[in-house]
Design an enzyme around this catalytic site. Sequence first.
Site, PDB file in Angstrom:
ATOM      1  N   TYR A   1       6.159 -12.421 -20.671  1.00 18.94           N
ATOM      2  CA  TYR A   1       6.970 -13.640 -20.636  1.00 18.94           C
ATOM      3  C   TYR A   1       7.321 -14.137 -22.042  1.00 18.94           C
ATOM      4  O   TYR A   1       7.599 -15.327 -22.224  1.00 18.94           O
ATOM      5  CB  TYR A   1       6.237 -14.730 -19.858  1.00 18.94           C
ATOM      6  CG  TYR A   1       6.403 -14.623 -18.342  1.00 18.94           C
ATOM      7  CD1 TYR A   1       7.661 -14.700 -17.745  1.00 18.94           C
ATOM      8  CD2 TYR A   1       5.309 -14.470 -17.502  1.00 18.94           C
ATOM      9  CE1 TYR A   1       7.819 -14.614 -16.370  1.00 18.94           C
ATOM     10  CE2 TYR A   1       5.456 -14.390 -16.117  1.00 18.94           C
ATOM     11  CZ  TYR A   1       6.725 -14.467 -15.560  1.00 18.94           C
ATOM     12  OH  TYR A   1       6.886 -14.391 -14.195  1.00 18.94           O
TER      13      TYR A   1
ATOM     14  N   HIS B   1       8.042 -12.649  -8.910  1.00 19.34           N
ATOM     15  CA  HIS B   1       8.936 -12.514 -10.061  1.00 19.34           C
ATOM     16  C   HIS B   1       9.952 -11.427  -9.753  1.00 19.34           C
ATOM     17  O   HIS B   1       9.620 -10.428  -9.113  1.00 19.34           O
ATOM     18  CB  HIS B   1       8.173 -12.106 -11.331  1.00 19.34           C
ATOM     19  CG  HIS B   1       9.076 -11.541 -12.398  1.00 19.34           C
ATOM     20  ND1 HIS B   1       9.777 -12.343 -13.264  1.00 19.34           N
ATOM     21  CD2 HIS B   1       9.445 -10.265 -12.685  1.00 19.34           C
ATOM     22  CE1 HIS B   1      10.526 -11.572 -14.050  1.00 19.34           C
ATOM     23  NE2 HIS B   1      10.339 -10.314 -13.718  1.00 19.34           N
TER      24      HIS B   1
ATOM     25  N   GLU C   1      11.519  -4.368 -18.369  1.00 16.96           N
ATOM     26  CA  GLU C   1      10.350  -4.843 -17.621  1.00 16.96           C
ATOM     27  C   GLU C   1       9.658  -3.692 -16.882  1.00 16.96           C
ATOM     28  O   GLU C   1       8.425  -3.654 -16.807  1.00 16.96           O
ATOM     29  CB  GLU C   1      10.764  -5.941 -16.642  1.00 16.96           C
ATOM     30  CG  GLU C   1      11.156  -7.229 -17.358  1.00 16.96           C
ATOM     31  CD  GLU C   1      11.545  -8.355 -16.416  1.00 16.96           C
ATOM     32  OE1 GLU C   1      11.837  -9.444 -16.921  1.00 16.96           O
ATOM     33  OE2 GLU C   1      11.541  -8.140 -15.181  1.00 16.96           O
TER      34      GLU C   1
ATOM     35  N   LYS D   1       2.939 -12.458  -7.369  1.00 20.17           N
ATOM     36  CA  LYS D   1       2.104 -13.233  -8.282  1.00 20.17           C
ATOM     37  C   LYS D   1       0.736 -13.551  -7.652  1.00 20.17           C
ATOM     38  O   LYS D   1       0.544 -13.375  -6.434  1.00 20.17           O
ATOM     39  CB  LYS D   1       2.862 -14.507  -8.686  1.00 20.17           C
ATOM     40  CG  LYS D   1       4.133 -14.222  -9.513  1.00 20.17           C
ATOM     41  CD  LYS D   1       4.820 -15.512  -9.963  1.00 20.17           C
ATOM     42  CE  LYS D   1       6.046 -15.232 -10.823  1.00 20.17           C
ATOM     43  NZ  LYS D   1       6.704 -16.485 -11.301  1.00 20.17           N
TER      44      LYS D   1
ATOM     45  N   ASN E   1       4.895 -19.712  -7.696  1.00 24.72           N
ATOM     46  CA  ASN E   1       6.097 -19.454  -6.885  1.00 24.72           C
ATOM     47  C   ASN E   1       6.195 -18.018  -6.367  1.00 24.72           C
ATOM     48  O   ASN E   1       7.288 -17.501  -6.145  1.00 24.72           O
ATOM     49  CB  ASN E   1       7.366 -19.898  -7.616  1.00 24.72           C
ATOM     50  CG  ASN E   1       7.623 -19.119  -8.887  1.00 24.72           C
ATOM     51  OD1 ASN E   1       6.842 -18.265  -9.263  1.00 24.72           O
ATOM     52  ND2 ASN E   1       8.736 -19.415  -9.537  1.00 24.72           N
TER      53      ASN E   1
HETATM   54  P1  RTP Z   1      10.580 -15.210 -12.660  1.00 27.95           P
HETATM   55  O1  RTP Z   1      11.023 -14.864 -14.064  1.00 27.95           O
HETATM   56  O2  RTP Z   1       9.094 -15.466 -12.548  1.00 27.95           O
HETATM   57  O3  RTP Z   1      11.100 -14.249 -11.650  1.00 27.95           O
HETATM   58  O4  RTP Z   1      11.248 -16.595 -12.246  1.00 27.95           O
HETATM   59  P2  RTP Z   1      12.727 -17.083 -12.499  1.00 27.95           P
HETATM   60  O5  RTP Z   1      13.541 -16.012 -13.165  1.00 27.95           O
HETATM   61  O6  RTP Z   1      13.199 -17.625 -11.205  1.00 27.95           O
HETATM   62  O7  RTP Z   1      12.466 -18.276 -13.507  1.00 27.95           O
HETATM   63  P3  RTP Z   1      12.408 -18.267 -15.106  1.00 27.95           P
HETATM   64  O8  RTP Z   1      13.374 -19.272 -15.600  1.00 27.95           O
HETATM   65  O9  RTP Z   1      12.486 -16.871 -15.647  1.00 27.95           O
HETATM   66  O10 RTP Z   1      10.943 -18.855 -15.377  1.00 27.95           O
HETATM   67  C1  RTP Z   1       9.792 -18.022 -15.292  1.00 27.95           C
HETATM   68  C2  RTP Z   1       8.718 -18.750 -14.533  1.00 27.95           C
HETATM   69  O11 RTP Z   1       8.309 -19.893 -15.276  1.00 27.95           O
HETATM   70  C3  RTP Z   1       8.004 -20.945 -14.391  1.00 27.95           C
HETATM   71  N1  RTP Z   1       8.833 -22.101 -14.682  1.00 27.95           N
HETATM   72  N2  RTP Z   1       8.377 -23.310 -14.693  1.00 27.95           N
HETATM   73  N3  RTP Z   1       8.105 -26.122 -14.898  1.00 27.95           N
HETATM   74  C4  RTP Z   1       9.290 -25.552 -15.096  1.00 27.95           C
HETATM   75  O12 RTP Z   1      10.281 -26.197 -15.369  1.00 27.95           O
HETATM   76  C5  RTP Z   1       9.387 -24.115 -14.995  1.00 27.95           C
HETATM   77  N4  RTP Z   1      10.474 -23.406 -15.183  1.00 27.95           N
HETATM   78  C6  RTP Z   1      10.115 -22.118 -14.977  1.00 27.95           C
HETATM   79  C7  RTP Z   1       8.263 -20.497 -12.989  1.00 27.95           C
HETATM   80  O13 RTP Z   1       7.036 -20.123 -12.388  1.00 27.95           O
HETATM   81  C8  RTP Z   1       9.167 -19.292 -13.180  1.00 27.95           C
HETATM   82  O14 RTP Z   1       9.003 -18.373 -12.147  1.00 27.95           O
HETATM   83 MG    MG Z   2      12.940 -15.020 -14.905  1.00 27.84          MG
END
Ligand code: RTP
Ligand code: MG
Length: 142
Positions: A51, A117, A128, A11, A114
């Site tokens: 997203y 991804h 994806e 990212k 963070n």
């Molecule tokens: P990613 O898709 O980016 O790999 O991350 P992930 O699976 O660990 O998390 P996901 O639930 O898919 O959420 C995508 C991205 O959204 C942001 N996020 N912010 N503020 C919040 O509660 C929150 N929850 C998710 C994070 O940057 C996450 O990577």
């Molecule tokens: Mg995710």
Amino acid sequence: MALERTLSIIKPDAVAKNVIGQIYARFEAAGLKIVAAKMKQLSRAEAEGFYAVHSARPFFKALVEFMISGPVMIQALEGENAVLKHRDLMGATNPKEAAAGTIRADFADSIDANAVHGSDAVDTAKNEIAYFFSAIEVNSRA
Ligand code: RTP
Ligand code: MG
């Protein structure tokens, strides 16, 4: 064991920190092979499309703004159990909860910024990878 592919994005925060190589080294040390790669400044529409599953979530707007704040490094990774192996290397979404030694523990600043991804399942990985790469841009290294 299953040979899988997964989609990885370094990212904008991690690209700005100049740690692409350090993150690639972790993929390689874990047996994940880069089979496609490109650096790209995402447009707003491209980030929103990627997203789209999160479009109704309160953090969606901030997530899109962050993802277009600078170039990202996008790669497809191939290896045994690549999807889970990659998510283990990444660590928890919130870096405060990420295990020591994971990419997010070492390079991420917040749940918003963070660092990386990773696809969350084999099916989503297929979609994806196809979102960013055409079939002839993905190489087999098995
Ligand atoms: P990613 O898709 O980016 O790999 O991350 P992930 O699976 O660990 O998390 P996901 O639930 O898919 O959420 C995508 C991205 O959204 C942001 N996020 N912010 N503020 C919040 O509660 C929150 N929850 C998710 C994070 O940057 C996450 O990577
Ligand atoms: Mg995710």
